[in-house]
Design a protein around this motif. Structure first.
Motif, PDB file in Angstrom:
ATOM      1  N   ILE A 141      39.104 -10.845  11.650  1.00  0.00           N
ATOM      2  CA  ILE A 141      40.267 -11.041  10.784  1.00  0.00           C
ATOM      3  C   ILE A 141      39.802 -11.605   9.445  1.00  0.00           C
ATOM      4  O   ILE A 141      39.001 -12.526   9.392  1.00  0.00           O
ATOM      5  N   SER A 142      40.342 -11.043   8.385  1.00  0.00           N
ATOM      6  CA  SER A 142      40.020 -11.488   7.040  1.00  0.00           C
ATOM      7  C   SER A 142      41.314 -11.748   6.290  1.00  0.00           C
ATOM      8  O   SER A 142      42.326 -11.102   6.548  1.00  0.00           O
ATOM      9  N   ASP A 195      43.022  -8.740   5.002  1.00  0.00           N
ATOM     10  CA  ASP A 195      43.760  -7.869   5.916  1.00  0.00           C
ATOM     11  C   ASP A 195      45.244  -8.209   5.994  1.00  0.00           C
ATOM     12  O   ASP A 195      46.025  -7.437   6.520  1.00  0.00           O
ATOM     13  N   CYS A 196      45.637  -9.359   5.517  1.00  0.00           N
ATOM     14  CA  CYS A 196      46.986  -9.870   5.757  1.00  0.00           C
ATOM     15  C   CYS A 196      47.911  -9.616   4.578  1.00  0.00           C
ATOM     16  O   CYS A 196      48.276 -10.518   3.830  1.00  0.00           O
ATOM     17  N   LEU A 204      45.636 -15.060  11.816  1.00  0.00           N
ATOM     18  CA  LEU A 204      45.015 -15.833  10.742  1.00  0.00           C
ATOM     19  C   LEU A 204      45.693 -17.188  10.568  1.00  0.00           C
ATOM     20  O   LEU A 204      45.025 -18.208  10.382  1.00  0.00           O
ATOM     21  N   SER A 260      52.670  -9.268  10.019  1.00  0.00           N
ATOM     22  CA  SER A 260      51.656  -8.528  10.766  1.00  0.00           C
ATOM     23  C   SER A 260      50.987  -9.397  11.829  1.00  0.00           C
ATOM     24  O   SER A 260      50.983 -10.624  11.752  1.00  0.00           O
ATOM     25  N   GLU A 261      50.409  -8.729  12.836  1.00  0.00           N
ATOM     26  CA  GLU A 261      49.632  -9.434  13.858  1.00  0.00           C
ATOM     27  C   GLU A 261      48.456 -10.159  13.226  1.00  0.00           C
ATOM     28  O   GLU A 261      48.097 -11.253  13.643  1.00  0.00           O
ATOM     29  N   GLU A 262      47.836  -9.532  12.231  1.00  0.00           N
ATOM     30  CA  GLU A 262      46.695 -10.155  11.562  1.00  0.00           C
ATOM     31  C   GLU A 262      47.115 -11.478  10.919  1.00  0.00           C
ATOM     32  O   GLU A 262      46.399 -12.468  10.990  1.00  0.00           O
ATOM     33  N   ASN A 266      42.901  -8.363  17.588  1.00  0.00           N
ATOM     34  CA  ASN A 266      42.197  -8.445  16.302  1.00  0.00           C
ATOM     35  C   ASN A 266      40.919  -9.252  16.482  1.00  0.00           C
ATOM     36  O   ASN A 266      40.934 -10.479  16.422  1.00  0.00           O
ATOM     37  N   ALA A 293      48.056 -11.357  19.253  1.00  0.00           N
ATOM     38  CA  ALA A 293      47.450 -11.188  17.925  1.00  0.00           C
ATOM     39  C   ALA A 293      45.945 -11.431  17.988  1.00  0.00           C
ATOM     40  O   ALA A 293      45.162 -10.680  17.393  1.00  0.00           O
TER      41      ALA A 293
END
Length: 75
Positions: free
Chosen positions: A36-37, A40-41, A52, A46-48, A33, A29
């Motif tokens: 990352i914000s 984005d999640c 995070l 998700s990987e994000e 990435n 992850a």
């Protein structure tokens, strides 16, 4: 004295972590990435979101080495 109706500031800081161990899932992850914000999640699967979650647990504001402030709006 002046009154400010709205002040919008972006704050960035840099943290270096050394000799850490992460799971394969977290490693992938983080590797996939580079930026990352929280915006984005959308999915907790998700990987994000994985990246995070790990970053928000282990990267602390008080560990910041260099701080940058940008004033985006001053009214």
């Amino acid at each position: 004295m002046k009154k400010i109706k709205e002040l919008n500031v972006s704050v960035t800081y840099e943290v270096t972590l050394c000799d850490i161990e992460v799971s394969d899932e977290v490693y992938e992850a983080l590797e996939n990435n580079d930026e990352i914000s929280t915006q984005d999640c959308f999915s907790s699967e998700s990987e994000e979101a994985t990246a995070l979650d790990w970053l928000s647990t282990y990267v602390r504001e008080e560990d910041g080495l260099e701080w940058n402030y940008s004033i985006n709006n001053l009214e």
